[in-house]
Write an enzyme that holds these catalytic residues in place. Structure first.
Site, PDB file in Angstrom:
ATOM      1  CD  GLU A   1       0.172  -1.316   3.177  1.00 49.69           C
ATOM      2  OE1 GLU A   1       0.344  -2.275   2.395  1.00 49.69           O
ATOM      3  OE2 GLU A   1       0.319  -1.415   4.408  1.00 49.69           O
TER       4      GLU A   1
ATOM      5  CG  HIS B   1      -5.849  -5.601   1.199  1.00 49.32           C
ATOM      6  ND1 HIS B   1      -6.352  -6.243   2.312  1.00 49.32           N
ATOM      7  CD2 HIS B   1      -4.577  -5.270   1.513  1.00 49.32           C
ATOM      8  CE1 HIS B   1      -5.424  -6.293   3.251  1.00 49.32           C
ATOM      9  NE2 HIS B   1      -4.332  -5.703   2.789  1.00 49.32           N
ATOM     10  CD  GLU B   2      -2.233  -3.941  -1.007  1.00 48.74           C
ATOM     11  OE1 GLU B   2      -1.844  -3.200  -0.085  1.00 48.74           O
ATOM     12  OE2 GLU B   2      -2.225  -5.186  -0.905  1.00 48.74           O
TER      13      GLU B   2
ATOM     14  CG  HIS C   1      -3.317  -0.952   3.662  1.00 51.30           C
ATOM     15  ND1 HIS C   1      -3.260  -1.193   5.017  1.00 51.30           N
ATOM     16  CD2 HIS C   1      -3.077  -2.145   3.063  1.00 51.30           C
ATOM     17  CE1 HIS C   1      -2.999  -2.492   5.222  1.00 51.30           C
ATOM     18  NE2 HIS C   1      -2.885  -3.096   4.052  1.00 51.30           N
TER      19      HIS C   1
ATOM     20  CD  GLU D   1      -1.953  -5.671   6.329  1.00 53.29           C
ATOM     21  OE1 GLU D   1      -2.972  -5.729   5.607  1.00 53.29           O
ATOM     22  OE2 GLU D   1      -0.892  -5.132   5.949  1.00 53.29           O
TER      23      GLU D   1
ATOM     24  CG  ASP E   1       9.751  -9.954   7.196  1.00 53.73           C
ATOM     25  OD1 ASP E   1       8.744  -9.232   7.088  1.00 53.73           O
ATOM     26  OD2 ASP E   1      10.859  -9.669   6.694  1.00 53.73           O
TER      27      ASP E   1
ATOM     28  CE1 TYR F   1      -3.127  -8.817   4.981  1.00 50.61           C
ATOM     29  CE2 TYR F   1      -1.777  -9.869   6.652  1.00 50.61           C
ATOM     30  CZ  TYR F   1      -1.885  -9.077   5.529  1.00 50.61           C
ATOM     31  OH  TYR F   1      -0.768  -8.541   4.965  1.00 50.61           O
TER      32      TYR F   1
HETATM   33  N1  BES Z   1       0.916  -4.455   3.692  1.00 54.83           N
HETATM   34  C1  BES Z   1       0.650  -5.743   3.147  1.00 54.83           C
HETATM   35  C2  BES Z   1       1.883  -6.487   2.747  1.00 54.83           C
HETATM   36  C3  BES Z   1       2.867  -6.694   3.876  1.00 54.83           C
HETATM   37  C4  BES Z   1       2.443  -6.972   5.170  1.00 54.83           C
HETATM   38  C5  BES Z   1       4.208  -6.612   3.623  1.00 54.83           C
HETATM   39  C6  BES Z   1       3.377  -7.147   6.185  1.00 54.83           C
HETATM   40  C7  BES Z   1       5.133  -6.787   4.630  1.00 54.83           C
HETATM   41  C8  BES Z   1       4.720  -7.053   5.918  1.00 54.83           C
HETATM   42  C9  BES Z   1      -0.335  -5.664   1.984  1.00 54.83           C
HETATM   43  O1  BES Z   1      -1.295  -4.671   2.132  1.00 54.83           O
HETATM   44  C10 BES Z   1      -1.082  -6.953   1.957  1.00 54.83           C
HETATM   45  O2  BES Z   1      -1.679  -7.250   2.940  1.00 54.83           O
HETATM   46  N2  BES Z   1      -1.050  -7.677   0.875  1.00 54.83           N
HETATM   47  C11 BES Z   1      -1.777  -8.918   0.731  1.00 54.83           C
HETATM   48  C12 BES Z   1      -3.075  -8.601   0.015  1.00 54.83           C
HETATM   49  C13 BES Z   1      -4.240  -9.487   0.285  1.00 54.83           C
HETATM   50  C14 BES Z   1      -4.568  -9.687   1.725  1.00 54.83           C
HETATM   51  C15 BES Z   1      -5.466  -8.991  -0.485  1.00 54.83           C
HETATM   52  C16 BES Z   1      -0.891  -9.856  -0.067  1.00 54.83           C
HETATM   53  O3  BES Z   1       0.216  -9.441  -0.417  1.00 54.83           O
HETATM   54  O4  BES Z   1      -1.258 -10.977  -0.316  1.00 54.83           O
HETATM   55 ZN    ZN Z   2      -2.632  -5.164   3.775  1.00 52.99          ZN
END
Ligand code: BES
Ligand code: ZN
Length: 620
Positions: A286, A310-311, A314, A333, A388, A396
């Site tokens: 995002e 989703h993005e 954010h 999330e 991570d 989520y």
């Molecule tokens: N912000 C996240 C990606 C992220 C989270 C990167 C934690 C590093 C650490 C992004 O918004 C996300 O949640 N992406 C998901 C999307 C899905 C839930 C629709 C993905 O990448 O799968």
């Molecule tokens: Zn996210």
């Protein structure tokens, strides 16, 4: 019972304390001394060198001193070479002493700069390493167009420090500006105001006038072109992807409007998408004004555009109201998954939104059986781990379910304005779970004290697993498929009579994921013959089918699976597939490790790190 009482007592205390000064919270994965001094604006001046796989230049931090007796500025870095540090004293640059601490596996190296409140700006001259954890350098062969290299950053959670010496904690916010030089035939874009029209000249400037946490500073460089989708929205992509991306994502404007209707104005000006090469390890990121998006959601039928919802969501939850520490990731999330789904309902209708809820919950239920209990708590205990390594679907989907639960209990007429006011109240601030709870208590729970008890709230936030009161989304379409499937299992119906012709991608995913994991070879052959699943081009359907096929030992998928694993770097897809292969048998393990050896250099450092652990390449 006693446990809940004790917890709700703690909750009560927390609520009474109310919101605290956030910069007083020490982020356990940052070295920054934000109690003494904060950077309020940073300016980047960097050259992008594809041959050396290096960013080189400097960052200037404008400082606001909070402690008049402080004598150092402490920044986060990871594997960055520092050439020199200067400080501005009465408008003149003078060299400053600095010490780069030992490398820590999680936090990186502490950069301590000798400076006191007489110094208003520091300038750090530095270069990144080719393996920088927050950057991916792609050869032309790894791009869609195959003729130009590509580089992009992924700073969340704690990787900004691998390409910028910075106070790398989401508890603080900076505005930024940047001057980026690149090879002349490439375009640089950032999570900021980008210059339009795009003029390819190798020299680009950016301005981000709104204060953002450092994990949202982002850059992408490649053979990019721009196409508008509306006055406010557009796509940056390699030329060969541009048209299909625009067609796929042209509901973005409608999504913004749905979001604004529910939760107040979009406050960031433009909203554009950057389509990355398939090596991108996430679905999306995002980055403000410019979400980074995997091309694996360009399905041709808008079936996977909830990722854009989703993005975009954010822009309220996360970018506007930010988690103060990574323990509070669910505030980012969980709210975003909830808002995403509300927007999907507005734009694509309730039946689809409910299907997406169901699929998310089904995945969560599987994950809950695999995770350590502590990792199923919303207010996540990090215990010094890299965020991570504690990443999962819990913040989520459990977060989303908690908000759905509140919505159901209080009704939309009360809950929607509450959420809207919450975004407004904490706009451009970083908050922790406690601050949220005290706001929830003051603005919802105590206003309608008969609706839910604080015990129930504490169970959601502080206990592992899913509370019994958790919402249980039901889709009529899925229930119909489930009935037809049981008739098929009982021999009362043929596969060909499942009425699958009209199924949407969601219905296919429900169907495949609901199939038993111990089907006979004959049934697998029959399924594939009837529905041609091995030849699907939808990345989600392929993933579901390959997962089923691996455990059912249906190896007809071999060559499709091989090209899938070699083309895609999205962790959500490749990590579980490699794990299933690894666990399946010696033969599949060897096959997988051979494929990984060939594909590894094309994966992002984050994905490499996870998979090295799967294949025991880096004993930890
Ligand atoms: N912000 C996240 C990606 C992220 C989270 C990167 C934690 C590093 C650490 C992004 O918004 C996300 O949640 N992406 C998901 C999307 C899905 C839930 C629709 C993905 O990448 O799968
Ligand atoms: Zn996210």
């Amino acid at each position: 019972m006693f446990k809940y009482k004790a917890i709700s007592y703690v909750l009560l205390m927390i609520m009474m304390l109310g919101s605290r000064a956030l910069l007083a919270i020490q982020d356990e994965v940052s070295y920054a001394n934000t109690q003494d001094v904060i950077s309020t604006h940073l300016h980047l001046s960097l050259n992008v060198d594809f041959e050396k796989r290096q960013l080189k230049g400097n960052v200037e931090h404008r400082l606001k001193w909070l402690n008049s007796k402080a004598n150092s500025l402490v920044l986060d870095t990871r594997a960055i070479h520092i050439d020199k540090v200067e400080g501005q004293l009465n408008k003149k640059w003078t060299p400053l002493k600095f010490v780069l601490g030992e490398h820590d596996g999680v936090k990186g190296s502490k950069l301590t700069i000798s400076a006191d409140p007489s110094i208003s700006v520091v300038k750090i001259h530095y270069q990144t390493v080719p393996e920088a954890s927050g950057l991916q350098w792609l050869t032309p062969a790894q791009t869609t167009g195959k003729n130009h290299p590509f580089m992009y950053s992924q700073s969340q959670a704690i990787h900004a420090r691998s390409w910028i010496p910075v106070q790398d904690t989401p508890a603080m916010r900076v505005t930024y500006s940047a001057q980026i030089t690149t090879p002349k035939d490439l375009v640089a874009v950032m999570s900021a105001e980008n210059e339009l029209p795009v003029v390819k000249d190798g020299d680009y400037s950016f301005k981000m006038p709104q204060a953002i946490p450092p994990y949202l500073i982002a850059i992408g460089v490649g053979n990019l072109e721009f196409a508008a989708m509306s006055n406010q929205t557009g796509v940056y992509a390699e030329p060969s992807v541009l048209e299909s991306a625009v067609a796929e994502f042209n509901d973005t404007q409608a999504m913004i409007e749905a979001n604004e209707k529910l939760y107040g104005p979009y406050r960031w000006g433009r909203y554009d998408l950057l389509i990355l090469p398939a090596a991108f390890p996430f679905g999306g990121m995002e980055n403000p004004r410019l979400s980074f998006i995997t091309p694996t959601v360009i399905a041709g039928d808008k079936s996977l555009v909830n990722l854009i919802a989703h993005e975009l969501a954010h822009s309220w939850s996360g970018n506007l109201v930010t988690n103060a520490t990574w323990r509070d990731l669910w505030l980012n999330e969980g709210f975003t998954s909830y808002v995403e789904n509300r927007v999907m309902e507005e734009v694509f209708g309730e039946p689809r939104a409910v299907m997406e809820q169901y699929l998310g919950v089904a995945d969560l239920k599987v994950e809950l059986t695999e995770l350590d209990a502590r990792d199923t708590i919303l207010n996540l205990p990090l215990d010094g781990r890299d965020p991570d390594d504690a990443f999962s679907g819990v913040p989520y989907v459990k977060g989303q379910l908690f908000l759905m639960y509140l919505e159901q209990k209080f009704g939309r007429e009360k809950f929607d304005p509450f959420v809207k006011d919450y975004f407004d109240h904490f706009a451009f601030k970083s908050i922790d779970t406690q601050t949220f709870l005290s706001y929830l208590n003051n603005h919802l729970l105590s206003k309608y004290p008969e609706v839910i008890s604080s015990d129930e709230v504490s169970e959601w936030i502080f206990q592992p697993g899913l509370p019994k009161s958790s919402p249980d989304p039901q889709s009529d379409a899925f229930n119909r498929i489930a009935n037809a499937m049981s008739e098929w299992h009982q021999g009362k119906r043929e596969l060909a009579d499942l009425d699958a012709k009209q199924w949407t991608v969601h219905e296919w995913l429900f169907f495949i994921n609901k199939l038993p994991r111990d089907l006979s070879h004959k049934t697998m052959v029959q399924l594939d013959k009837t529905f041609s699943l091995t030849n699907s081009t939808n990345r989600e359907i392929q993933f579901a089918w390959f997962s089923l096929a691996i455990v059912n030992n249906f190896w007809t998928i071999e060559s499709s699976l091989e090209s899938y694993l070699k083309q895609i770097g999205r962790r959500k897809f490749i990590v579980p597939l490699y794990k299933l292969l690894h666990e399946h048998s010696m033969q599949r393990r060897e096959w997988a490790s051979k494929i990984y050896e060939q594909a590894r250099s094309g994966y992002h450092p984050l994905a490499q790190n996870t998979l090295d652990q799967v294949f025991n390449l880096k004993p930890e």
